[in-house]
Design a protein around this motif. Structure first.
Motif, short mmCIF file in Angstrom:
data_model
loop_
_atom_site.label_atom_id
_atom_site.label_comp_id
_atom_site.label_asym_id
_atom_site.label_seq_id
_atom_site.Cartn_x
_atom_site.Cartn_y
_atom_site.Cartn_z
N MET A 129 -11.40 -5.66 11.95
CA MET A 129 -10.57 -6.47 10.96
C MET A 129 -10.86 -5.96 9.60
O MET A 129 -11.86 -5.72 8.98
N SER A 130 -9.44 -5.23 9.20
CA SER A 130 -9.58 -4.63 7.72
C SER A 130 -9.14 -5.80 6.87
O SER A 130 -8.69 -6.71 7.05
N ALA A 131 -9.91 -5.50 5.56
CA ALA A 131 -9.59 -6.58 4.28
C ALA A 131 -9.40 -5.83 3.20
O ALA A 131 -9.79 -4.48 3.16
N ARG A 132 -8.79 -6.34 2.22
CA ARG A 132 -8.75 -5.86 0.79
C ARG A 132 -8.67 -6.67 -0.28
O ARG A 132 -8.32 -7.85 -0.18
N LEU A 133 -8.90 -6.37 -1.61
CA LEU A 133 -8.89 -7.14 -2.68
C LEU A 133 -7.60 -6.43 -3.40
O LEU A 133 -7.70 -5.19 -3.65
N VAL A 134 -6.78 -7.47 -3.79
CA VAL A 134 -5.65 -6.80 -4.41
C VAL A 134 -5.14 -7.64 -5.82
O VAL A 134 -5.33 -8.94 -5.73
N SER A 135 -4.66 -6.83 -6.78
CA SER A 135 -4.49 -7.43 -7.92
C SER A 135 -3.01 -7.34 -8.04
O SER A 135 -2.48 -6.36 -7.67
N TYR A 136 -2.37 -8.31 -8.42
CA TYR A 136 -0.83 -8.45 -8.72
C TYR A 136 -0.44 -8.61 -10.11
O TYR A 136 -1.14 -9.15 -10.70
N LYS A 137 0.56 -7.57 -10.53
CA LYS A 137 1.13 -7.73 -11.73
C LYS A 137 2.61 -7.99 -11.69
O LYS A 137 3.42 -7.42 -11.05
N ASP A 138 3.36 -9.28 -12.32
CA ASP A 138 4.62 -9.52 -12.35
C ASP A 138 5.14 -9.59 -10.75
O ASP A 138 6.16 -9.00 -10.45
N GLY A 139 4.22 -10.12 -10.10
CA GLY A 139 4.69 -10.01 -8.56
C GLY A 139 4.73 -8.79 -7.55
O GLY A 139 4.65 -9.05 -6.37
N LYS A 140 4.04 -7.78 -8.18
CA LYS A 140 4.09 -6.62 -7.54
C LYS A 140 2.62 -6.35 -7.43
O LYS A 140 1.73 -6.46 -8.38
N GLN A 141 2.06 -5.28 -6.33
CA GLN A 141 0.84 -5.06 -6.20
C GLN A 141 0.53 -4.04 -7.24
O GLN A 141 1.24 -2.98 -7.46
N ASP A 142 -0.52 -4.23 -8.03
CA ASP A 142 -1.09 -3.41 -9.06
C ASP A 142 -2.05 -2.39 -8.53
O ASP A 142 -1.89 -1.37 -8.47
N LEU A 143 -3.10 -3.09 -8.04
CA LEU A 143 -4.38 -2.06 -7.63
C LEU A 143 -4.61 -2.90 -6.10
O LEU A 143 -4.63 -4.15 -6.12
N ALA A 144 -5.19 -1.98 -5.32
CA ALA A 144 -5.69 -2.62 -4.09
C ALA A 144 -6.96 -1.57 -3.69
O ALA A 144 -6.76 -0.47 -3.79
N PHE A 145 -7.99 -2.49 -3.13
CA PHE A 145 -9.05 -1.82 -2.87
C PHE A 145 -9.65 -2.41 -1.51
O PHE A 145 -9.65 -3.50 -1.15
N PRO A 146 -9.55 -1.28 -0.56
CA PRO A 146 -10.18 -1.52 0.78
C PRO A 146 -11.67 -2.22 0.60
O PRO A 146 -12.43 -1.89 -0.13
N VAL A 147 -11.98 -3.15 1.63
CA VAL A 147 -13.22 -3.98 1.74
C VAL A 147 -14.04 -3.11 2.88
O VAL A 147 -13.44 -3.33 3.85
N ALA A 148 -15.13 -2.70 2.36
CA ALA A 148 -15.78 -2.22 3.74
C ALA A 148 -16.35 -3.23 4.36
O ALA A 148 -16.76 -4.15 3.98
N ASP A 149 -16.62 -2.98 5.98
CA ASP A 149 -17.46 -4.20 6.66
C ASP A 149 -18.62 -4.43 6.19
O ASP A 149 -19.23 -5.45 6.27
N ALA A 150 -19.37 -3.28 5.91
CA ALA A 150 -21.17 -3.34 5.94
C ALA A 150 -21.13 -4.32 4.41
O ALA A 150 -21.87 -5.59 4.47
N LEU A 151 -20.66 -3.70 3.35
CA LEU A 151 -20.78 -4.34 2.08
C LEU A 151 -19.80 -3.42 1.06
O LEU A 151 -20.00 -2.16 1.09
N THR A 152 -19.30 -4.31 0.06
CA THR A 152 -18.53 -3.57 -0.84
C THR A 152 -19.18 -4.35 -2.05
O THR A 152 -19.01 -5.64 -2.42
N ALA A 153 -19.63 -3.45 -3.03
CA ALA A 153 -20.41 -4.00 -4.22
C ALA A 153 -19.43 -3.67 -5.30
O ALA A 153 -18.46 -2.76 -5.39
N ILE A 154 -19.25 -4.79 -6.44
CA ILE A 154 -18.36 -4.96 -7.40
C ILE A 154 -19.02 -4.88 -8.68
O ILE A 154 -19.86 -5.92 -8.54
#
Length: 134
Positions: free
Chosen positions: A1-26
């Motif tokens: 199962m894939s996942a991501r964190l996305v930031s949107y600007k003016d309703g459009k995708q600005d940045l997208a970061f894939p999330v690793a299964d094991a651990l994604t440190a921020i």
């Protein structure tokens, strides 16, 4: 199962970061999988990870906290569409998105290491001079 964190600007995708299964440190430190340069983000701020089919978010001791759907949390179970706020950045957590791009069209390296990798150029006076023949 894939996942991501996305930031949107003016309703459009600005940045997208894939999330690793094991651990994604921020955090602000360059050794996080997702580095945010915001001064309100701690060096090691939060982590997203999966246990079985369930995604989790954990505050790893940040100074300014982690928010899910506007509520400050120490730990939370994530579901598709949740809004995560870390510093001044708001992300949408998305799972198994069809037809969208999983990574941004452009890659931005916020790493502070980039300055250390800059190559030194020869002085302009050396450019264009021919080598003398022996």
């Amino acid at each position: 199962m894939s996942a991501r964190l996305v930031s949107y600007k003016d309703g459009k995708q600005d940045l997208a970061f894939p999330v690793a299964d094991a651990l994604t440190a921020i955090g602000r430190s360059p050794d996080n999988l997702i580095q945010l340069t915001d001064p309100d983000v701690s060096k090691y701020h939060a982590a997203v990870f999966r246990k079985g089919d369930v995604w989790h978010l954990k505050d790893v001791g940040s100074k300014n906290g982690v928010f899910v759907n506007g509520k400050r949390v120490r730990e939370a179970t994530l579901k598709h569409g949740d809004k995560l706020t870390i510093g001044s950045t708001e992300f949408v957590f998305e799972v198994d998105v069809k037809g969208g791009s999983w990574v941004p069209d452009h890659v931005i390296d916020f790493s502070t290491k980039i300055a250390r990798r800059t190559e030194v150029q020869p002085p302009t006076s050396a450019i264009g001079k021919k080598k003398k023949s022996p």
